[in-house]
Structure formats: structure tokens, C-alpha cells
Scaffold this motif. Sequence first.
Motif, PDB file in Angstrom:
ATOM      1  N   ALA A  86       0.835  -1.206   0.000  1.00  0.00           N
ATOM      2  CA  ALA A  86       0.000   0.000   0.000  1.00  0.00           C
ATOM      3  C   ALA A  86       0.866   1.251   0.000  1.00  0.00           C
ATOM      4  O   ALA A  86       0.579   2.226  -0.716  1.00  0.00           O
ATOM      5  CB  ALA A  86      -0.922  -0.011   1.218  1.00  0.00           C
ATOM      6  N   GLN A 126      -4.386   5.372   2.476  1.00  0.00           N
ATOM      7  CA  GLN A 126      -4.088   4.254   1.579  1.00  0.00           C
ATOM      8  C   GLN A 126      -3.878   2.960   2.362  1.00  0.00           C
ATOM      9  O   GLN A 126      -4.387   1.896   1.980  1.00  0.00           O
ATOM     10  CB  GLN A 126      -2.824   4.581   0.773  1.00  0.00           C
ATOM     11  CG  GLN A 126      -2.369   3.481  -0.162  1.00  0.00           C
ATOM     12  CD  GLN A 126      -3.049   3.554  -1.512  1.00  0.00           C
ATOM     13  OE1 GLN A 126      -3.987   4.335  -1.697  1.00  0.00           O
ATOM     14  NE2 GLN A 126      -2.587   2.739  -2.452  1.00  0.00           N
ATOM     15  N   GLN A 130      -6.379  -0.221   1.766  1.00  0.00           N
ATOM     16  CA  GLN A 130      -5.883  -1.400   1.062  1.00  0.00           C
ATOM     17  C   GLN A 130      -5.470  -2.525   2.011  1.00  0.00           C
ATOM     18  O   GLN A 130      -5.604  -3.698   1.670  1.00  0.00           O
ATOM     19  CB  GLN A 130      -4.688  -1.027   0.177  1.00  0.00           C
ATOM     20  CG  GLN A 130      -5.074  -0.213  -1.040  1.00  0.00           C
ATOM     21  CD  GLN A 130      -3.968  -0.196  -2.073  1.00  0.00           C
ATOM     22  OE1 GLN A 130      -2.951  -0.876  -1.951  1.00  0.00           O
ATOM     23  NE2 GLN A 130      -4.152   0.599  -3.112  1.00  0.00           N
TER      24      GLN A 130
END
Length: 523
Positions: A86, A126, A130
Motif C-alpha cells: 500500500a 491508503q 488497502q
Amino acid sequence: MPPRRLVVWCPDWPVVAAVAAAGLEPLTPAAVFVANRVLACSETAREHGVRRGMRRREAQGRCPDLVVCEHDPARDARLFEPVVMAVEALAPGVEIVRPGLVALPAKGPSRYFGSEVDAAERIVDQVAAQAGAECQIGFADGLFAAILAARSGVVVEPGGSPEFLAPLRIDEIDHPGVERGELVDLLRRLGIRTLGEFAALSATAVSTRFGRDALMAHRAARGEEERPPERRPLPPDLTVAENFDPPVDRVDAAAFAARALAERLHVRLGELGLACTRLGISARTEHGEELHRMWRCAEPLTPSGTADRVRWQLDGWLSGRRGAERPTAGVGVLSLHPEEVVGAGGLQLDLINSSTGAADARAGRAFVRVQGMLGPDAVLIGVLGGGRDLRDQVRLVSWGDERRPALEPDRPWPGRLPAPSPTVLPDSPWPAVVLDADGLPVEITDRQRLTAAPDRVLVAGGRSRAVSGWAGPWPVSERWWVDAGARAVVRVQVVLEAGEDGNEVALLLVHEDERWWVQGAYR
């Protein structure tokens, strides 16, 4: 001025990974233990008073519902792979310091996203989206300062690392991956309580009084890189690679091959008098899929440390954990790329131990060759641990695997036999008959006493021998409060009269399940 760093830190990662692997709720009070002490604990456990470094018994006393987890670096690295991917999707140059902590140059992300604060917000979002993990971001000059900034979730202004570090406690130089507990205790006794007080000492005084490792910690406390910025140029032909035919798609097979590859790399480094502190590991499948990771190490890598990092990296990739797309084919090429090397002077043995170290290295390479011909289980070593029974105290592990005891060695273990231990342990206990002076069997009473003094011992497959002396009994009752797993034994040591060879033999006798057994012999 040291380079500016961005550090991504996932708090309490060992316990986060352990809870996730066990399928427990995230808010479960849990702690990961190493050598019977807390390595990491969850926030709910800290609310009950559990702290890092606390003994297991004290931690469980403060939090009776505490879930005890064993330390597993492979599990931590495997579950950390989605977090690395990520971060890597937004910023290149990711270096894994350890599972739960990555570092990268701050210049690229801050310019691309407009500012360091904006870059931190994007990375946090992020990683959460993810990888489903929480993280904190820190910016500072130098890796050590950036790590501490990430733990506080702050951005240290350029040039401000010394001022940021100065008021922090001296305990900060003792962190996972670099054990400096003895140095911290010594500095405290000398009246040094903060990093600023430590940084105020001269480098010459620190080097001559405390040694090389303390000098590295001193540089970190001053806001500098632990090692001087001048790096040796990389010699040619340091990269080592292995082609697999057929490709391997199992982690254990790839990790086994990585041991031999790591040995080749470190033999080459040793010939040049170098040690690796920053290593690139690349794996490519026969379909062209590739995974490259950079590993930064606080101390120069050893062959076993290199092999461990290969195994951790491949475990997360080949198992296809969340956020990490599983490759469609087996690994065809595995290569190791030293990216940063230093002089191996810090690894050189002294004059007295140098021959022993060389012999150990040669023996290790021979063991790896034997495993390559006969399999990983062809070379086993014993690991001493805890337990009351002699067989519980030794665990056989394959050469190169983590030497973890089956039971914690530093527990009290009441009822454990004192030294010396028997020199001979049969594969399975030998049946025996213990007789008294009247030729009647010696039994155990309800109060765990002998019905008579042992006079003769008959071991299966041999003739009876007279007893010249004995000691005991020593009763042990384990798990008496439950039906399943309960065990009650009585142990007695006897010395047999000298045989035809003129040598006396002592036996460790165990009475269990209404029978006598020979568990060990002293010769």
C-alpha cells in the motif's frame, strides 16, 4: 545534515499480527512474549497496566483475560506485506526496517502531494483502505529521529531533529532490533536520563568508555545517522542469484534454497572484508511477475538473518494475503543484491575466538550441503528449554530454523531435577522392576512414599543389579486440577553396584502408571 526521512509505523504490530492470525477481535487484550517478557501488547491490555518488558506472571496478574501469544517474526512479516504494498503504491524507495516499520526518502512524496502533511494523510488513508491497518507517519532528519517522530505522529522541521530528541528519555535508544538494555542501565546509573544529556557527551569519551555500539547510539541521540554517511563503493559481482527448474511455489522450498544462496553471498562478502547493512531481495516468476523489497538492518546481516528475510518476503507474496496479489506461477529466479556495505571490522572475532568462529562457519556450510542432499530434517540440533521432565527440556529443530525452546526456560519449574542431568536418555523409557530386600516389588503409597528401600533393580533386557545407594522420592503432580492431561510421577535416583567392568552406574527411575521406568542413566 542527515537525509530527510518519512517513516510509516504500525503501532503494536507483533500483537496486531498475532491477533489477526488467531482470528480474534481487534480489541482483545493480548500480548506477545519473548523469553517470558512482553514484547508488545494491545491498547486494551495497556489499559489494564500491561507494559513492554513486563514478566508474563505480572502481566496476567494485572489482566486476567490477557491472551498470550508467542513471537513469530515470519507471521509478522507475512501479514505486513499488504501494508508495504500500500505504501509502495504511492511512494517508491520503500525500505523495511522491520515488520511494522518502513522508511523512505521524504523528498519525493512531499513534492508530489504538495507538502509533508498532505503526503502523510494520503499514506494513512491508503494503508487503511488497502491493508485494513492503522499507521502513524513521522518526518525528520535521520532515521532514528523519524522513527520517534512516527511514534508521536509529528512532523519535525528540517534541522530540528536534535531539539526534538533532546528531552526524550534515554530508554529510546533501546528499541526492537537493537538491544541496548545494558547500556541504558549503565547510563542511568551515571545520572544520564535524557537523549540530550547523552548527546552532550563527546564522541571520544563515549567511544573509549562504552564502545562501538554506544557510539552509534550517541550519533542517533544527536540527530545524526547511526553510521557515518560515507559508504564504501559496492564491489562488482556481489549479486548472487539462483534459477529454479522447476519453479518453486511453496514457501518452505524457496526458503530452503535461500539458505544456500545466503551462504554464497556472505562467503563473498567475507572474502572482501565487508558486511551488508542494506539488502535488496528480488523474486521473479516464470510468467514475469516480480517482487523486489529493500531491507534496512540496524546491525550487519548474518547468513541466517538474510535467509529469514527471504522467507518473510516470499511468505507474504506466495500466500496471497490481503492486499498482496498472489503470483500465477512459481518462483523461477531468486536474487540477493547488497545495496549498502560497511567494513566487517565490527564483526571480526578476537584472537582467542577467531579459530572457533571459522570452524563454526565451516561446519554451518557443511550442514547446509548435507541438507541440500538429504533434506532439511537431515541435520537437527537440540535447543534447551524449560520443563520438569527431562524430555520436555530438549527440542530438536532443523539446522537454520529458529532455535525456539518448546517451553520457556526461565520459569520457576518447581519439581525440576537439579544438575547434573543424566548423560544417557533412551529413545523410550526402559521398563524396570524395583525390589526390596525381601524380593518384593517396591510400590508407591497414597502419600507418594516408597513402601520399602530399593535393594535390587532389574532393567528389561538385562540382569538384576544390587543397589548401593539411593535418593528420593521426588513426587511431581502436573495439571492435577483437570482430568485431561493430569500427570503424577515419582522419581528416584539409585546407584548400582559396580559391574564386571568395575564401573558404577546411576539410574533415574520414574514411577508412573503403576510401573517403574528408567528415564536416564548417569555414567
